[in-house]
Design a protein around this motif. Structure first.
Motif, PDB file in Angstrom:
ATOM      1  N   ARG A   2       0.824  -1.216   0.000  1.00  0.00           N
ATOM      2  CA  ARG A   2       0.000   0.000   0.000  1.00  0.00           C
ATOM      3  C   ARG A   2       0.859   1.268   0.000  1.00  0.00           C
ATOM      4  NH1 ARG A   2      -3.021  -3.160   3.940  1.00  0.00           N
ATOM      5  NH2 ARG A   2      -4.939  -3.934   2.964  1.00  0.00           N
ATOM      6  N   ASP A   3       2.043   1.182   0.598  1.00  0.00           N
ATOM      7  CA  ASP A   3       2.925   2.350   0.659  1.00  0.00           C
ATOM      8  C   ASP A   3       3.674   2.601  -0.649  1.00  0.00           C
ATOM      9  OD1 ASP A   3       2.214   2.856   3.268  1.00  0.00           O
ATOM     10  OD2 ASP A   3       3.961   1.865   4.148  1.00  0.00           O
ATOM     11  N   ASP A   4       3.580   1.672  -1.591  1.00  0.00           N
ATOM     12  CA  ASP A   4       4.305   1.804  -2.864  1.00  0.00           C
ATOM     13  C   ASP A   4       3.338   2.292  -3.932  1.00  0.00           C
ATOM     14  OD1 ASP A   4       5.704   1.543  -5.217  1.00  0.00           O
ATOM     15  OD2 ASP A   4       6.579  -0.401  -4.714  1.00  0.00           O
ATOM     16  N   PRO A   5       3.423   3.551  -4.343  1.00  0.00           N
ATOM     17  CA  PRO A   5       2.449   4.078  -5.309  1.00  0.00           C
ATOM     18  C   PRO A   5       2.543   3.433  -6.689  1.00  0.00           C
ATOM     19  CG  PRO A   5       4.229   5.656  -4.937  1.00  0.00           C
ATOM     20  CD  PRO A   5       4.410   4.567  -3.922  1.00  0.00           C
ATOM     21  N   ALA A   6       3.653   2.740  -6.982  1.00  0.00           N
ATOM     22  CA  ALA A   6       3.778   2.094  -8.281  1.00  0.00           C
ATOM     23  C   ALA A   6       3.033   0.764  -8.344  1.00  0.00           C
ATOM     24  CB  ALA A   6       5.253   1.874  -8.621  1.00  0.00           C
ATOM     25  N   VAL A   7       2.605   0.245  -7.212  1.00  0.00           N
ATOM     26  CA  VAL A   7       1.812  -0.981  -7.198  1.00  0.00           C
ATOM     27  C   VAL A   7       0.359  -0.610  -7.470  1.00  0.00           C
ATOM     28  CG1 VAL A   7       0.987  -2.902  -5.784  1.00  0.00           C
ATOM     29  CG2 VAL A   7       3.377  -2.177  -5.636  1.00  0.00           C
ATOM     30  N   ALA A   8      -0.159  -1.069  -8.615  1.00  0.00           N
ATOM     31  CA  ALA A   8      -1.523  -0.715  -9.008  1.00  0.00           C
ATOM     32  C   ALA A   8      -2.567  -1.520  -8.261  1.00  0.00           C
ATOM     33  CB  ALA A   8      -1.690  -0.915 -10.513  1.00  0.00           C
ATOM     34  N   GLY A   9      -2.197  -2.711  -7.817  1.00  0.00           N
ATOM     35  CA  GLY A   9      -3.153  -3.534  -7.097  1.00  0.00           C
ATOM     36  C   GLY A   9      -2.497  -4.800  -6.598  1.00  0.00           C
ATOM     37  N   ALA A  10      -3.141  -5.471  -5.658  1.00  0.00           N
ATOM     38  CA  ALA A  10      -2.622  -6.715  -5.104  1.00  0.00           C
ATOM     39  C   ALA A  10      -3.782  -7.534  -4.555  1.00  0.00           C
ATOM     40  CB  ALA A  10      -1.587  -6.447  -4.010  1.00  0.00           C
ATOM     41  N   ALA A  11      -3.628  -8.836  -4.611  1.00  0.00           N
ATOM     42  CA  ALA A  11      -4.661  -9.729  -4.103  1.00  0.00           C
ATOM     43  C   ALA A  11      -4.039 -11.006  -3.572  1.00  0.00           C
ATOM     44  CB  ALA A  11      -5.676 -10.072  -5.202  1.00  0.00           C
ATOM     45  N   LEU A  12      -4.659 -11.564  -2.559  1.00  0.00           N
ATOM     46  CA  LEU A  12      -4.314 -12.913  -2.115  1.00  0.00           C
ATOM     47  C   LEU A  12      -4.942 -13.903  -3.077  1.00  0.00           C
ATOM     48  CD1 LEU A  12      -4.950 -12.544   1.711  1.00  0.00           C
ATOM     49  CD2 LEU A  12      -2.756 -13.168   0.664  1.00  0.00           C
ATOM     50  N   VAL A  13      -4.146 -14.868  -3.505  1.00  0.00           N
ATOM     51  CA  VAL A  13      -4.649 -15.947  -4.353  1.00  0.00           C
ATOM     52  C   VAL A  13      -4.316 -17.273  -3.659  1.00  0.00           C
ATOM     53  CG1 VAL A  13      -4.645 -14.666  -6.520  1.00  0.00           C
ATOM     54  CG2 VAL A  13      -2.543 -15.758  -5.768  1.00  0.00           C
ATOM     55  N   GLY A  14      -4.519 -18.386  -4.346  1.00  0.00           N
ATOM     56  CA  GLY A  14      -4.290 -19.668  -3.699  1.00  0.00           C
ATOM     57  C   GLY A  14      -5.325 -19.919  -2.619  1.00  0.00           C
ATOM     58  N   SER A  15      -4.961 -20.737  -1.633  1.00  0.00           N
ATOM     59  CA  SER A  15      -5.927 -21.132  -0.611  1.00  0.00           C
ATOM     60  C   SER A  15      -6.335 -19.961   0.277  1.00  0.00           C
ATOM     61  CB  SER A  15      -5.366 -22.271   0.236  1.00  0.00           C
ATOM     62  OG  SER A  15      -4.164 -21.882   0.879  1.00  0.00           O
ATOM     63  N   LEU A  16      -5.406 -19.046   0.571  1.00  0.00           N
ATOM     64  CA  LEU A  16      -5.757 -17.882   1.386  1.00  0.00           C
ATOM     65  C   LEU A  16      -6.772 -16.993   0.669  1.00  0.00           C
ATOM     66  CD1 LEU A  16      -2.332 -16.789   2.936  1.00  0.00           C
ATOM     67  CD2 LEU A  16      -4.341 -17.570   4.193  1.00  0.00           C
ATOM     68  N   GLY A  17      -6.540 -16.756  -0.604  1.00  0.00           N
ATOM     69  CA  GLY A  17      -7.455 -15.914  -1.362  1.00  0.00           C
ATOM     70  C   GLY A  17      -8.829 -16.520  -1.514  1.00  0.00           C
ATOM     71  N   ALA A  18      -8.877 -17.867  -1.614  1.00  0.00           N
ATOM     72  CA  ALA A  18     -10.148 -18.559  -1.823  1.00  0.00           C
ATOM     73  C   ALA A  18     -10.882 -18.858  -0.519  1.00  0.00           C
ATOM     74  CB  ALA A  18      -9.904 -19.856  -2.592  1.00  0.00           C
ATOM     75  N   GLY A  19     -10.242 -18.579   0.625  1.00  0.00           N
ATOM     76  CA  GLY A  19     -10.888 -18.819   1.899  1.00  0.00           C
ATOM     77  C   GLY A  19     -10.892 -20.263   2.347  1.00  0.00           C
ATOM     78  N   ARG A  20      -9.955 -21.057   1.840  1.00  0.00           N
ATOM     79  CA  ARG A  20      -9.904 -22.457   2.254  1.00  0.00           C
ATOM     80  C   ARG A  20      -8.553 -22.810   2.905  1.00  0.00           C
ATOM     81  NH1 ARG A  20      -9.448 -22.636  -3.465  1.00  0.00           N
ATOM     82  NH2 ARG A  20      -7.414 -23.464  -4.137  1.00  0.00           N
ATOM     83  N   ALA A  21      -7.851 -21.804   3.402  1.00  0.00           N
ATOM     84  CA  ALA A  21      -6.539 -22.030   4.000  1.00  0.00           C
ATOM     85  C   ALA A  21      -6.673 -22.682   5.372  1.00  0.00           C
ATOM     86  CB  ALA A  21      -5.786 -20.714   4.121  1.00  0.00           C
ATOM     87  N   ASP A  22      -5.610 -23.364   5.789  1.00  0.00           N
ATOM     88  CA  ASP A  22      -5.486 -23.836   7.157  1.00  0.00           C
ATOM     89  C   ASP A  22      -4.229 -23.216   7.757  1.00  0.00           C
ATOM     90  OD1 ASP A  22      -3.233 -25.442   6.384  1.00  0.00           O
ATOM     91  OD2 ASP A  22      -4.578 -27.044   5.774  1.00  0.00           O
ATOM     92  N   ASP A  23      -3.900 -23.604   8.985  1.00  0.00           N
ATOM     93  CA  ASP A  23      -2.743 -23.003   9.661  1.00  0.00           C
ATOM     94  C   ASP A  23      -1.433 -23.281   8.928  1.00  0.00           C
ATOM     95  OD1 ASP A  23      -4.497 -22.115  11.555  1.00  0.00           O
ATOM     96  OD2 ASP A  23      -3.805 -23.441  13.165  1.00  0.00           O
ATOM     97  N   TRP A  24      -1.388 -24.325   8.114  1.00  0.00           N
ATOM     98  CA  TRP A  24      -0.158 -24.738   7.435  1.00  0.00           C
ATOM     99  C   TRP A  24       0.006 -24.093   6.060  1.00  0.00           C
ATOM    100  CZ3 TRP A  24       2.979 -28.068  10.238  1.00  0.00           C
ATOM    101  CH2 TRP A  24       2.382 -28.656  11.367  1.00  0.00           C
TER     102      TRP A  24
END
Length: 239
Positions: A30-52
């Motif tokens: 968020r502090d880098d103005p050159a980054v236009a956007g970012a997203a979590l993908v994989g299991s974290l992004g899909a809401g199926r992550a576990d502690d591992w």
């Protein structure tokens, strides 16, 4: 990308390390103005992550900045120390970049897969969680795995023999995670890494410890210690 088998035992220490890292990394994005956007993908992004689960992040930058942001250390590293990074552009479609980073935080490893995409082809996968969007990019109908598999692949960059050895070393915790989750294919991964897996999960852990000790000549004591600490955590969790 990591997946959740639905049967993983709790590992709050790992989840806490990951949460601390993500808080710092997303603040850096968020502090880098050159980054236009970012997203979590994989299991974290899909809401199926576990502690591992490990971390997968999709970052969007303007096209001329693509290669600059694909350099390890250019994106936020968060707490701890990044001890290894590997160009993984071959895992994505042509015109994108990716690298895998290996962080050691409080003596334990965390794997982070960064995917860097140009703004000219940006869009949020259907199964992602957006953490930053300065341009209002569209939500796409396809899942992230389908987007990665679409079209021609990027050509892999040449790797030195020592890089292949380090890559095998940092895959030991990945195999340990599979033991904790009782994932199918654990024995095959251990065999791929050069070990003899045996029959039980204790046999699997013993094989991974022997493999770790075999990497001593690489002179990477921090990575070896973190690998052993991770396997100890797996054993403590399953006991």
């Amino acid at each position: 990308m990591s997946t959740n088998s639905g049967t993983a035992p709790p590992a709050p220490r790992l989840a806490g390390i990951r949460s601390r890292w993500l808080t710092a990394a997303t603040a850096g994005l968020r502090d880098d103005p050159a980054v236009a956007g970012a997203a979590l993908v994989g299991s974290l992004g899909a809401g199926r992550a576990d502690d591992w689960s490990d971390v997968d992040l999709l970052v969007v930058v303007d096209d001329p900045l693509l290669d600059d942001y694909a350099l390890p250390g250019r994106l936020p590293t968060g707490p701890g120390t990044m001890t290894a990074a590997f160009d993984a552009r071959q895992n994505g479609p042509r015109g994108t970049r990716a690298f895998s980073a290996y962080q050691i935080i409080d003596g334990l490893p965390l794997c982070v897969d960064w995917h860097i995409h140009p703004s000219s082809r940006a869009g949020w996968p259907a199964d992602s969680t957006v953490v930053l969007d300065r341009r209002g990019f569209d939500r796409l109908p396809a899942a992230f795995a389908d987007l990665l598999a679409a079209g021609e692949r990027e050509t892999p960059t040449p790797k030195r023999p020592v890089d292949h050895q380090v890559a095998r070393l940092v895959m030991i915790p990945i195999a340990g995670k599979r033991i904790a989750r009782r994932s199918p294919g654990t024995a095959q991964l251990i065999e791929f890494l050069g070990g003899s897996p045996g029959a039980s999960w204790r046999d699997h852990l013993a094989a991974l410890r022997r493999l770790l000790d075999g990497f001593t000549p690489l002179d990477r004591p921090g990575d070896l210690a973190a690998g052993h600490a991770y396997l100890d955590l797996v054993e403590d969790t399953l006991d």
